[in-house]
Design an enzyme around this catalytic site. Sequence first.
Site, mmCIF file in Angstrom:
data_model
loop_
_atom_site.group_PDB
_atom_site.id
_atom_site.type_symbol
_atom_site.label_atom_id
_atom_site.label_comp_id
_atom_site.label_asym_id
_atom_site.label_seq_id
_atom_site.Cartn_x
_atom_site.Cartn_y
_atom_site.Cartn_z
ATOM 1 N N ASP A 32 0.837 -1.249 0.207
ATOM 2 C CA ASP A 32 0.057 -0.001 -0.061
ATOM 3 C C ASP A 32 0.837 1.266 0.000
ATOM 4 O O ASP A 32 0.593 2.153 -0.666
ATOM 5 C CB ASP A 32 -0.952 -0.142 1.212
ATOM 6 N N ASP A 36 0.467 4.424 -2.555
ATOM 7 C CA ASP A 36 0.360 5.856 -2.177
ATOM 8 C C ASP A 36 1.318 6.639 -2.636
ATOM 9 O O ASP A 36 1.213 7.894 -2.856
ATOM 10 C CB ASP A 36 0.127 5.609 -0.500
ATOM 11 N N LYS A 125 -28.822 -12.140 -8.604
ATOM 12 C CA LYS A 125 -29.734 -10.913 -8.955
ATOM 13 C C LYS A 125 -29.013 -9.795 -7.751
ATOM 14 O O LYS A 125 -29.646 -10.034 -6.327
ATOM 15 C CB LYS A 125 -31.209 -11.040 -8.888
ATOM 16 N N LYS A 300 -30.888 -15.657 -18.279
ATOM 17 C CA LYS A 300 -30.919 -15.243 -20.020
ATOM 18 C C LYS A 300 -30.584 -16.166 -20.823
ATOM 19 O O LYS A 300 -29.750 -16.957 -20.761
ATOM 20 C CB LYS A 300 -30.034 -13.942 -19.745
ATOM 21 N N CYS A 421 -35.126 -2.754 38.056
ATOM 22 C CA CYS A 421 -34.741 -2.546 39.521
ATOM 23 C C CYS A 421 -35.485 -1.378 40.006
ATOM 24 O O CYS A 421 -35.451 -1.103 41.170
ATOM 25 C CB CYS A 421 -33.118 -2.590 39.745
ATOM 26 N N CYS A 448 -29.493 2.759 33.400
ATOM 27 C CA CYS A 448 -29.927 2.283 34.602
ATOM 28 C C CYS A 448 -28.838 2.575 35.647
ATOM 29 O O CYS A 448 -27.615 2.223 35.477
ATOM 30 C CB CYS A 448 -30.470 0.892 34.775
HETATM 31 S S1 IVH Z 1 -30.633 -7.819 -16.521
HETATM 32 C C1 IVH Z 1 -33.128 -6.255 -19.878
HETATM 33 N N1 IVH Z 1 -29.032 -8.962 -14.703
HETATM 34 O O1 IVH Z 1 -32.523 -6.183 -11.501
HETATM 35 C C2 IVH Z 1 -32.411 -6.995 -18.592
HETATM 36 N N2 IVH Z 1 -30.520 -7.381 -13.730
HETATM 37 O O2 IVH Z 1 -35.323 -6.227 -12.352
HETATM 38 C C3 IVH Z 1 -32.424 -5.767 -17.402
HETATM 39 N N3 IVH Z 1 -30.369 -6.661 -11.327
HETATM 40 O O3 IVH Z 1 -32.780 -3.089 -12.855
HETATM 41 C C4 IVH Z 1 -31.652 -6.463 -16.178
HETATM 42 N N4 IVH Z 1 -28.689 -7.966 -11.208
HETATM 43 O O4 IVH Z 1 -30.784 -3.268 -11.258
HETATM 44 C C5 IVH Z 1 -29.976 -8.038 -14.814
HETATM 45 N N5 IVH Z 1 -27.593 -9.943 -13.090
HETATM 46 C C6 IVH Z 1 -28.603 -9.272 -13.421
HETATM 47 C C7 IVH Z 1 -29.120 -8.355 -12.374
HETATM 48 C C8 IVH Z 1 -30.055 -7.409 -12.589
HETATM 49 C C9 IVH Z 1 -29.533 -7.268 -10.499
HETATM 50 C C10 IVH Z 1 -31.320 -5.569 -11.121
HETATM 51 C C11 IVH Z 1 -30.987 -4.328 -12.046
HETATM 52 C C12 IVH Z 1 -32.432 -4.189 -12.813
HETATM 53 C C13 IVH Z 1 -33.168 -4.985 -11.960
HETATM 54 C C14 IVH Z 1 -34.313 -5.716 -12.921
#
Ligand code: IVH
Length: 788
Positions: A32, A36, A125, A300, A421, A448
């Site tokens: 560090d 710095d 998520k 996805k 008490c 207390c």
């Molecule tokens: S994809 C079109 N991936 O969840 C797809 N969202 O309910 C858009 N979020 O506004 C979002 N982790 O803030 C995606 N791995 C993830 C995510 C994620 C958190 C949140 C994000 C979004 C909300 C959607």
Amino acid sequence: MSQALDRINALRAQLHQHNHNYYVLDAPSIPDAEYDRLFRELQQLELEHPDAVTNDSPTQRVGGAALKTFSQVQHEVPMLSLGNAFAEQDLHDFVRRVREGLGDLLPAGDLFGGGAEVAFTCEPKLDGLAVSLLYEEGVLTRGATRGDGSTGEDITINVRTIRNVPLKLQGSDWPPVLEVRGEVYISHAGFAALNQRALAEGSKVFANPRNAAAGSLRQLDSKITASRPLEFCAYGFGRVEGGELADSQYHILQQFKRWGIPISPELRQVSGAEALLAYYQDIGARRAALSYDIDGVVFKVDDLAWQAQLGFRAREPRWAIAHKFPAQEEITTLLDVEFQVGRTGAVTPVARLAPVQVAGVTVSNATLHNMDEVARLGLMIGDTVVIRRAGDVIPQVVSVVLERRPDDAQAVTIACQCPVCGSAVERTQLIKRGKGKDSVSEGAVYRCVGRLACQAQLIQAIIHFVSRRAMDIDGLGDKIVEQLVNEGLLRSPADLYALQYERIVGLEGFADLSTRNLLAAIAQSRQVSLARFIYALGIPDVGEETAKLLARALGSLARISQALPEVLTYLPDVGLEVAHEIHSFFADSHNQHVISALLEQGVVLEESSELHAEFSACATLASVLEKLNINHIASTGAQRLAQRFGSLSALLAADWLDLRSIERFTEKAAQSLREFLANPANVARAQAIEAQLLEFGMHWQSPKQALTGLPLAGQTWVLTGTLEIMSREQAKAKLEDLGAKVAGSVSAKTHCVVAGPGAGSKLTKAQQLGVAVLDEAAFMQRLQALTG
Ligand code: IVH
């Protein structure tokens, strides 16, 4: 100039690389101090050449001038939200819809008639805030919030302060215009450190990491944002121009990773609904152990062409879904607020709730911390409240649903009398002692005043006194302590040593043998180290480490109990606040009485009686003057005074003319010193401090003792990750041989963390707290240097 520019560019490149190693790869490459030094060199050069300052310079992370408002940003590619799946069936429906939507695009199945599986990416998520980061020619040029999805706010100056957001992308194969999207969040460790700091400073604590992240990101003063432990994790993209990304979600995130953009280590690529469920269950099982909050997982369709085919429905993609975990927030009714009395007499409010299931656990109590928190929430009895359980954290009341407040809701009031008490409950303002004047902070504690006459405090005090790390009396569990107190056999910890066989045998649970065992365990505890004894006394703010330090440094109970607060602050890690707690504990006649009773009952302290060599002659005249906290006299002023007068007596006897003749000493300081000296109480205090330093052998004129201490004495180290050269046990033994203590968790008091591959939350915490980190090679070098 061009030479300076070359150096500026070289420094930036080096610092970018070190930042990446540290914040993204979790593998610091230089100490560090060296970082710095490079950073300061760059700062200095930029100061000399202001024209050379660019937005992507690492120095721009510290925040800049405050804004009045945020300007608006139009999202060319809207920032959408996700549909939710809660039950398993929702997920099967999603996969079915995807398959139907792909129709002919989906390859034919195998010979047995099963359709080909669709490949998905799985991501956690994160529970934070969505942000968009725009990179032009690889340089971060804009950061924006999601807003309503079409219009967000320009928070560029704030996202620049986020340590793991690259200001400049690595490599060169990125599209010239690239909008990265992801989540900004605060980890559990970062949140804990942030709230700890808020408490210490007497400012407001945050309810949860998400609120803290939201508040930090929308700060108009980016210097405040810079001081918050925000982190970023990418999960998608928006605008892409002048180049192309890979053709699948998974590979795009891998590209991001190569360019230095942080992505989730939990990212997976799987096929078929069963694999999605397995991922959901796996992350769910590890949810509490993750170092950040998540509220579900996101699936996805991996192939970008397939995503395009599926398209959107309203504001949600048909190719993605969020599979949510059961809610961690619920609403329920606040039935009552009760007050608990702790070991030090602090009276804390506890919410009694109508029982409710939160993420599979029945919750009927929640902590409210203190009356300030009750006021902050605006809580009334009868209110409908939102409660939240995060991981294994104690349930919290998050907010009040005001619309549902009943007409007969009642205010929460703290009684003037202790609920246990009946003694008075006093409100004490938290005093923050800093440089210069004491300042009163906002927080207040209710205590207390009953001390050991209060059953609640007595029970807690004895439970602490007998605990394993204190007097270590075996067989005295919490319930038995309560029983003995209720029987009237214990009115102070000293009474333990006066317990008699006849009074115990026959009590519920006590036969002949168990009574004799208990008395033997008590007798055995009579001989105890000074450190354990100090810890056992339960002095507020004095934990095991401070107790050890006091014992090791001062060597005797006599010295510890007489030490003036200013003298105690010569010990490392003892601040003025703790010093005052220690001093007032021993100055209290009630406590003095308990201590003498313990010694009279035959408790024998193992004391070295020696002042530790490290502290002989550790004080200087200048440092004493500084500790006197005279207005307008800080360390340089104190040094000048010390130089001019040479001794405290000469200074105390100084007249007006003497004070005027001190070189480079301001009139203001001289005036303030005169006022200080005119008060006899101040003079007496200064003399008392000097007398005590002499008595203890800590005075600058005391003979210096030879240092025999071990090189790492007084230090705490933490080992984490896998060590490859030596085993953890060996490393621990080596460190202990050198005098260090090896602890299991990282705190602000940790001196150094040794992190091997696979290090996780401890390493993150060390980085957040600014604790030094060594890899195994550097650790070996350090050992070598110490052992010669
Ligand atoms: S994809 C079109 N991936 O969840 C797809 N969202 O309910 C858009 N979020 O506004 C979002 N982790 O803030 C995606 N791995 C993830 C995510 C994620 C958190 C949140 C994000 C979004 C909300 C959607």
